[in-house]
Design a protein around this motif. Structure first.
Motif, mmCIF file in Angstrom:
data_model
loop_
_atom_site.group_PDB
_atom_site.id
_atom_site.type_symbol
_atom_site.label_atom_id
_atom_site.label_comp_id
_atom_site.label_asym_id
_atom_site.label_seq_id
_atom_site.Cartn_x
_atom_site.Cartn_y
_atom_site.Cartn_z
ATOM 1 N N VAL A 41 0.460 -1.115 -0.423
ATOM 2 C CA VAL A 41 0.161 -0.048 -0.577
ATOM 3 C C VAL A 41 0.576 1.088 -0.077
ATOM 4 N N ARG A 42 1.569 1.312 0.752
ATOM 5 C CA ARG A 42 2.768 2.579 1.001
ATOM 6 C C ARG A 42 3.311 2.751 -0.919
ATOM 7 N N VAL A 43 3.905 1.257 -1.352
ATOM 8 C CA VAL A 43 5.011 1.859 -1.995
ATOM 9 C C VAL A 43 3.645 2.200 -3.661
ATOM 10 N N THR A 44 2.373 1.706 -3.387
ATOM 11 C CA THR A 44 1.200 1.758 -4.240
ATOM 12 C C THR A 44 1.026 3.220 -4.330
ATOM 13 N N HIS A 45 1.156 3.655 -3.126
ATOM 14 C CA HIS A 45 0.540 4.621 -2.989
ATOM 15 C C HIS A 45 1.638 5.691 -3.932
ATOM 16 N N TRP A 46 2.372 5.839 -3.200
ATOM 17 C CA TRP A 46 3.725 7.181 -3.459
ATOM 18 C C TRP A 46 3.882 6.858 -5.066
ATOM 19 N N VAL A 47 3.925 5.752 -5.234
ATOM 20 C CA VAL A 47 3.642 5.950 -7.080
ATOM 21 C C VAL A 47 2.129 6.807 -7.817
ATOM 22 N N ALA A 48 2.213 6.552 -6.922
ATOM 23 C CA ALA A 48 -0.010 6.462 -7.629
ATOM 24 C C ALA A 48 0.395 8.011 -7.303
ATOM 25 N N VAL A 49 0.739 8.842 -6.351
ATOM 26 C CA VAL A 49 1.270 10.456 -6.243
ATOM 27 C C VAL A 49 2.420 10.409 -7.638
ATOM 28 N N VAL A 50 3.162 9.946 -7.687
ATOM 29 C CA VAL A 50 4.072 10.296 -9.713
ATOM 30 C C VAL A 50 3.122 10.223 -10.621
ATOM 31 N N ALA A 51 2.731 9.368 -9.893
ATOM 32 C CA ALA A 51 1.832 8.806 -11.969
ATOM 33 C C ALA A 51 0.600 9.975 -12.167
ATOM 34 N N ILE A 52 0.211 9.819 -10.874
ATOM 35 C CA ILE A 52 -1.727 10.603 -11.033
ATOM 36 C C ILE A 52 -1.315 12.548 -11.756
ATOM 37 N N LEU A 53 0.588 12.941 -10.677
ATOM 38 C CA LEU A 53 0.288 14.076 -11.290
ATOM 39 C C LEU A 53 0.964 14.388 -11.890
ATOM 40 N N VAL A 54 1.938 13.495 -12.614
ATOM 41 C CA VAL A 54 2.032 13.471 -14.533
ATOM 42 C C VAL A 54 0.942 12.997 -14.994
ATOM 43 N N MET A 55 -0.091 12.145 -14.974
ATOM 44 C CA MET A 55 -1.329 12.138 -16.135
ATOM 45 C C MET A 55 -1.606 13.448 -15.816
ATOM 46 N N ALA A 56 -2.374 13.848 -15.134
ATOM 47 C CA ALA A 56 -2.659 15.169 -14.873
ATOM 48 C C ALA A 56 -2.125 16.217 -15.244
ATOM 49 N N ALA A 57 -0.710 15.865 -15.365
ATOM 50 C CA ALA A 57 -0.341 17.488 -16.120
ATOM 51 C C ALA A 57 -0.387 17.540 -17.492
ATOM 52 N N SER A 58 -0.075 16.456 -17.606
ATOM 53 C CA SER A 58 0.468 15.773 -19.100
ATOM 54 C C SER A 58 -0.354 15.841 -20.775
ATOM 55 N N GLY A 59 -1.774 15.587 -19.219
ATOM 56 C CA GLY A 59 -3.209 15.559 -19.958
ATOM 57 C C GLY A 59 -3.858 16.991 -20.377
ATOM 58 N N LEU A 60 -2.801 17.846 -19.435
ATOM 59 C CA LEU A 60 -3.916 19.521 -19.282
ATOM 60 C C LEU A 60 -3.589 20.102 -20.723
ATOM 61 N N ARG A 61 -1.771 19.342 -20.266
ATOM 62 C CA ARG A 61 -1.191 20.466 -22.245
ATOM 63 C C ARG A 61 -1.376 19.559 -23.461
ATOM 64 N N ILE A 62 -1.700 18.264 -22.962
ATOM 65 C CA ILE A 62 -2.673 18.094 -24.770
ATOM 66 C C ILE A 62 -3.990 18.569 -24.401
ATOM 67 N N PHE A 63 -5.065 18.351 -23.164
ATOM 68 C CA PHE A 63 -6.150 19.193 -23.384
ATOM 69 C C PHE A 63 -6.041 21.025 -24.229
ATOM 70 N N ASN A 64 -4.934 21.631 -23.909
ATOM 71 C CA ASN A 64 -4.754 22.866 -24.046
ATOM 72 C C ASN A 64 -3.942 22.889 -25.735
ATOM 73 N N ALA A 65 -4.057 21.470 -26.579
ATOM 74 C CA ALA A 65 -3.713 22.411 -27.514
ATOM 75 C C ALA A 65 -5.853 22.212 -28.657
ATOM 76 N N TYR A 66 -6.239 21.810 -27.829
ATOM 77 C CA TYR A 66 -7.600 22.275 -27.505
ATOM 78 C C TYR A 66 -8.500 21.415 -27.128
ATOM 79 N N PRO A 67 -8.550 23.353 -26.115
ATOM 80 C CA PRO A 67 -9.191 23.254 -24.924
ATOM 81 C C PRO A 67 -10.796 23.800 -25.049
ATOM 82 N N ALA A 68 -11.368 23.136 -25.300
ATOM 83 C CA ALA A 68 -12.674 22.959 -25.568
ATOM 84 C C ALA A 68 -13.209 21.487 -25.490
#
Lengths: 283, 260
Positions: A41-68
């Motif tokens: 649980v401890r390992v997956t928690h911190w891996v999830a922190v990194v993965a979710i942050l990278v996914m959300a921030a890169s997803g927002l960059r993709i979204f910005n190509a057509y932010p609608a």
């Protein structure tokens, strides 16, 4: 309000009685838990922190190509910021192609990590601490009443209180929504039935985005509560070690209040500290 | 354990300081929150807006190769795109993109436009627009999926690439197809499986009219099974190849496969 300096909360018995119909959690003798969270649980928690942050921030960059969300030549009903880009400093990946590479690489980490976590929690039985039960609604109101200073003592609701249970139980489901809607917009032709399940490509994109908003909202609330109510759990998610003495139940921990253990909390000004009441003096 | 005692001693010393210092505990609490939040915030800000560490590039390339094999496994000639019945055609809102600074228009002084089909084929041929129209025509109302995230619907009329291939008869070793244009040096190469998908076509008509200069006329590659940038406009050459030949956007870092 006078504080007891040690021992059980004054209303522990009442609190325990209202905590749950099936289990009746009580405060045992304070001890140091060695393995509050299992290593997986401890390992997956911190891996999830990194993965979710990278996914959300890169997803927002993709979204910005057509932010609608609207299909070309149409309008979209349900997003108030149609056409307005996300601030660049919230994004990751540098450019559309770079963000896509991060997004499509990190998605495997997110999914595998999520499956390991859910699989462990299911097989090990830790889900019993998280699954909603009858009485949770009442427990949620008790927690809110406590945080609003209407209720005096911290309710005793087991390892996780009802608010935590709600958040931690919802997260994997929202994660599943995000992953499935993500696959739906990744492969709207090859996996057309899945995309249709979400209401088509435009709506799948919308649910993917809204799932991210919901997940980050819960995560932000979680991080806020960790720092504002129970920073002592932070080491427990790294080493597994948790000093029960600092449990919010023992400190009466409310956001920004009572971060210290009860025995160390500053007491109300005593009669000695208070200015002497002089009859006829200024009131 | 000694570190447990040490921990408690330190906590006691800390609380001692907080309680004795006048108004100190409020400040220390804030200090704690600021330090904790600040450290995490600084780490996040450092990553924000950045393309990420350079050393990650090899891992990302590896992931892209693996993703391509997953996409190829998912690929089916029987998976079709159908535009929603209630969805509207984009019409004039259909975006017009090209590489050249101005709308590319076929230079008639080089002679009439023709599509050259060559490479690893039994009979290399040149097709005029009239030749293409004589081949079996299909009209399909399908989605356009752009890498940027938008989609647009139009009705496309043209000849299936698989029908064109049946005429020129590519060799079994022709695993890739390069689609070249007269819009500067624009081209994109495809895997043969995607190129021969029943919805992949050389389109010369859009929404019931001949394909205009803004959308890739006289003819363009059109398919819902690849992202928009893989669909070469202003088409001049279709070359069957034994190996992949990159592409205008693929060479700039977008995925070469770009499948949907």
């Amino acid at each position: 309000m006078p504080m007891t300096t040690s021992g059980e909360p004054a209303a522990a018995a009442t609190a325990a009685a209202t905590a749950g119909a099936t289990a009746t959690p009580t405060l045992g003798p304070p001890h140091i838990e060695r393995n509050r969270h299992a290593p997986i649980v401890r390992v997956t928690h911190w891996v999830a922190v990194v993965a979710i942050l990278v996914m959300a921030a890169s997803g927002l960059r993709i979204f910005n190509a057509y932010p609608a969300f609207h299909r070309k030549g149409e309008t979209f009903c349900c997003y108030p910021f149609e056409g307005r880009a996300i601030p660049n400093w919230l994004t990751f990946g540098g450019w559309l192609g770079g963000a896509r590479h991060w997004h499509f690489a990190m998605m495997w980490v997110l999914v595998v990590n999520g499956l390991v976590y859910v699989g462990y929690v299911y097989l090990h039985g830790a889900w019993r601490d998280l699954v909603p039960r009858r009485g949770d609604i009442r427990d949620v109101t008790q927690m809110i009443r406590f945080y609003l200073f209407i209720r005096r003592d911290h309710p005793l609701q087991g390892k996780y209180n009802a608010l935590q249970k709600g958040a931690y139980f919802a997260m994997p489901w929202i994660g599943a929504l995000i992953v499935l809607s993500g696959i739906a917009i990744w492969k709207p032709v090859e996996l057309a039935p899945l995309t249709a399940l979400f209401g088509g490509y435009v709506w799948a994109r919308y649910w993917h985005f809204m799932g991210m908003v919901a997940l980050l909202g819960l995560a932000a609330g979680h991080v806020f509560m960790v720092f504002a109510v129970d920073p002592y759990v932070l080491p427990s998610m790294i080493t597994g070690r948790y000093n029960e003495r600092f449990a919010p139940e023992r400190r009466n921990g409310r956001p920004f209040y009572h971060l210290l253990p009860r025995w160390a909390q500053p007491t109300e000004p005593t009669a000695v500290d208070a200015p002497p009441a002089v009859p006829g003096g200024p009131q | 354990m000694t570190d447990a005692r040490d921990f408690e001693r330190r906590i006691a010393a800390l609380t001692e300081r907080m309680v004795t210092a006048r108004g100190g505990h409020a400040l220390d609490r804030r200090h704690f929150l600021l330090t904790g939040g600040g450290t995490i915030g600084a780490a996040l800000l450092a990553a924000c807006g950045s393309p990420g560490p350079k050393r990650a590039q090899r891992l990302l390339d590896y992931a892209e190769r693996k993703n391509e094999s997953v996409e190829r496994v998912l690929f089916r000639h029987t998976s079709m795109d159908v535009a929603g019945k209630n969805a509207r055609n984009a019409g004039t809102a259909f975006p017009a993109y090209f590489i050249a600074p101005t709308v590319p228009i076929w230079d008639a002084s080089q002679g009439p436009w023709a599509l050259e089909v060559s490479g690893m084929v039994a009979t290399p041929m040149r097709f005029s627009l009239a030749d293409l129209q004589r081949l079996p025509a299909v009209t399909q109302r399908i989605n356009h999926y752009c890498v940027e995230g938008w989609s647009a619907i139009a009705s496309w009329t043209g000849v299936r690439l698989r029908d064109l291939a049946a005429v020129v008869r590519p060799a079994p070793g022709a695993r890739y197809v390069d689609f070249q244009s007269f819009d500067d040096d624009y081209h994109e190469s495809w895997d043969i499986e995607s190129a021969t998908h029943p919805q992949t076509m050389i389109a010369y008509g859009m929404d019931g009219a001949f394909l205009g200069a803004a959308h890739g006329g006289p003819a363009r590659l059109y398919s819902p099974v690849k992202l928009g940038y893989k669909n070469t406009k202003y088409l001049t050459k279709v070359v069957f190849l034994p190996t992949r030949n990159g592409g205008y956007w693929s060479d700039q870092g977008y995925e070469w496969y770009g499948g949907i």
